[in-house]
Motif scaffolding. Structure first.
Motif, PDB file in Angstrom:
ATOM      1  N   LEU A 284     -54.645  78.278 -19.102  1.00 31.02           N
ATOM      2  CA  LEU A 284     -53.634  78.264 -20.155  1.00 31.02           C
ATOM      3  C   LEU A 284     -52.241  77.985 -19.590  1.00 31.02           C
ATOM      4  N   GLY A 285     -51.990  78.398 -18.362  1.00 27.68           N
ATOM      5  CA  GLY A 285     -50.726  78.068 -17.708  1.00 27.68           C
ATOM      6  C   GLY A 285     -50.569  76.569 -17.520  1.00 27.68           C
ATOM      7  N   TYR A 286     -51.643  75.919 -17.060  1.00 33.24           N
ATOM      8  CA  TYR A 286     -51.613  74.457 -16.909  1.00 33.24           C
ATOM      9  C   TYR A 286     -51.481  73.761 -18.265  1.00 33.24           C
ATOM     10  N   VAL A 287     -52.224  74.242 -19.245  1.00 33.55           N
ATOM     11  CA  VAL A 287     -52.152  73.652 -20.592  1.00 33.55           C
ATOM     12  C   VAL A 287     -50.743  73.780 -21.158  1.00 33.55           C
ATOM     13  N   ALA A 288     -50.130  74.954 -21.000  1.00 37.59           N
ATOM     14  CA  ALA A 288     -48.775  75.165 -21.516  1.00 37.59           C
ATOM     15  C   ALA A 288     -47.756  74.300 -20.780  1.00 37.59           C
ATOM     16  N   LEU A 289     -47.949  74.090 -19.479  1.00 35.16           N
ATOM     17  CA  LEU A 289     -47.049  73.212 -18.730  1.00 35.16           C
ATOM     18  C   LEU A 289     -47.143  71.779 -19.230  1.00 35.16           C
ATOM     19  N   VAL A 290     -48.353  71.286 -19.411  1.00 31.31           N
ATOM     20  CA  VAL A 290     -48.547  69.932 -19.937  1.00 31.31           C
ATOM     21  C   VAL A 290     -48.002  69.837 -21.362  1.00 31.31           C
ATOM     22  N   ALA A 291     -48.242  70.854 -22.174  1.00 29.86           N
ATOM     23  CA  ALA A 291     -47.740  70.850 -23.551  1.00 29.86           C
ATOM     24  C   ALA A 291     -46.214  70.842 -23.578  1.00 29.86           C
ATOM     25  N   THR A 292     -45.584  71.558 -22.667  1.00 33.63           N
ATOM     26  CA  THR A 292     -44.124  71.572 -22.600  1.00 33.63           C
ATOM     27  C   THR A 292     -43.587  70.197 -22.246  1.00 33.63           C
ATOM     28  N   VAL A 293     -44.176  69.584 -21.237  1.00 34.43           N
ATOM     29  CA  VAL A 293     -43.719  68.241 -20.843  1.00 34.43           C
ATOM     30  C   VAL A 293     -43.928  67.260 -21.987  1.00 34.43           C
ATOM     31  N   TRP A 294     -45.102  67.270 -22.586  1.00 34.29           N
ATOM     32  CA  TRP A 294     -45.451  66.274 -23.595  1.00 34.29           C
ATOM     33  C   TRP A 294     -44.724  66.485 -24.921  1.00 34.29           C
ATOM     34  N   SER A 295     -44.696  67.702 -25.407  1.00 33.62           N
ATOM     35  CA  SER A 295     -44.139  67.931 -26.749  1.00 33.62           C
ATOM     36  C   SER A 295     -42.617  67.924 -26.771  1.00 33.62           C
ATOM     37  N   LEU A 296     -41.974  68.139 -25.635  1.00 36.52           N
ATOM     38  CA  LEU A 296     -40.516  68.101 -25.589  1.00 36.52           C
ATOM     39  C   LEU A 296     -39.977  66.791 -25.027  1.00 36.52           C
ATOM     40  N   MET A 297     -40.855  65.892 -24.611  1.00 42.09           N
ATOM     41  CA  MET A 297     -40.419  64.611 -24.075  1.00 42.09           C
ATOM     42  C   MET A 297     -39.615  63.770 -25.075  1.00 42.09           C
ATOM     43  N   PRO A 298     -39.887  63.825 -26.373  1.00 47.94           N
ATOM     44  CA  PRO A 298     -39.095  63.015 -27.304  1.00 47.94           C
ATOM     45  C   PRO A 298     -37.598  63.305 -27.282  1.00 47.94           C
ATOM     46  N   VAL A 299     -37.179  64.502 -26.879  1.00 47.27           N
ATOM     47  CA  VAL A 299     -35.747  64.767 -26.817  1.00 47.27           C
ATOM     48  C   VAL A 299     -35.071  63.957 -25.720  1.00 47.27           C
ATOM     49  N   VAL A 300     -35.858  63.489 -24.763  1.00 45.72           N
ATOM     50  CA  VAL A 300     -35.329  62.683 -23.669  1.00 45.72           C
ATOM     51  C   VAL A 300     -35.512  61.199 -23.928  1.00 45.72           C
ATOM     52  N   THR A 301     -36.582  60.835 -24.586  1.00 43.60           N
ATOM     53  CA  THR A 301     -36.952  59.419 -24.685  1.00 43.60           C
ATOM     54  C   THR A 301     -36.608  58.752 -26.015  1.00 43.60           C
ATOM     55  N   THR A 302     -36.271  59.519 -27.031  1.00 42.83           N
ATOM     56  CA  THR A 302     -35.967  58.895 -28.319  1.00 42.83           C
ATOM     57  C   THR A 302     -34.497  59.094 -28.672  1.00 42.83           C
ATOM     58  N   SER A 303     -34.061  58.386 -29.696  1.00 41.45           N
ATOM     59  CA  SER A 303     -32.653  58.500 -30.096  1.00 41.45           C
ATOM     60  C   SER A 303     -32.439  59.790 -30.893  1.00 41.45           C
ATOM     61  N   LEU A 304     -31.222  60.279 -30.808  1.00 41.31           N
ATOM     62  CA  LEU A 304     -30.867  61.504 -31.517  1.00 41.31           C
ATOM     63  C   LEU A 304     -30.394  61.211 -32.921  1.00 41.31           C
ATOM     64  N   CYS A 305     -30.553  62.168 -33.782  1.00 41.68           N
ATOM     65  CA  CYS A 305     -29.948  62.189 -35.123  1.00 41.68           C
ATOM     66  C   CYS A 305     -30.194  60.907 -35.908  1.00 41.68           C
ATOM     67  N   LEU A 306     -31.423  60.595 -36.134  1.00 40.02           N
ATOM     68  CA  LEU A 306     -31.757  59.384 -36.882  1.00 40.02           C
ATOM     69  C   LEU A 306     -31.293  59.419 -38.293  1.00 40.02           C
TER      70      LEU A 306
END
Length: 106
Positions: free
Chosen positions: A84-106
């Motif tokens: 579950l630690g590994y799953v949560a780490l992958v989930a954190t990277v994947w699910s929060l990646m849009p804040v870095v890779t997409t535009s803000l305030c569409l």
């Protein structure tokens, strides 16, 4: 640390980080952010810092769960908590990646 905490903490930290980062994005996109004299560029920096902090927290938690001090006496609990630690780490990277890779305030 009880076995229930060992099993539940990784996913709980992930959902708390998810809620905090996307709540922060809502604040950045609101009029309050601009009224405070802050730019969207600064907001992006804050979001990236929050994303990196969430990843660091999950990685530290995973390392702590693997240490003998926090190990469970039950091998299956230790295995489940580590997975579950590994799953949560992958989930954190994947699910929060849009804040870095997409535009803000569409």
């Amino acid at each position: 640390m009880t076995d229930i905490l060992r099993i539940s903490i990784p996913v709980t930290v992930w959902i708390a980080a998810f809620s905090a980062v996307y709540g922060l994005e809502g604040v950045i996109c609101s009029d309050l952010w601009r009224a405070a004299g802050l730019s969207l560029g600064q907001g992006r920096g804050v979001l990236v810092a929050a994303w990196i902090a969430a990843i660091g927290l999950q990685a530290a938690l995973l390392v702590a769960l693997r240490r003998p001090r926090f190990a469970s006496s039950q091998p299956w609990v230790q295995r489940v908590a580590t997975i579950l630690g590994y799953v949560a780490l992958v989930a954190t990277v994947w699910s929060l990646m849009p804040v870095v890779t997409t535009s803000l305030c569409l």
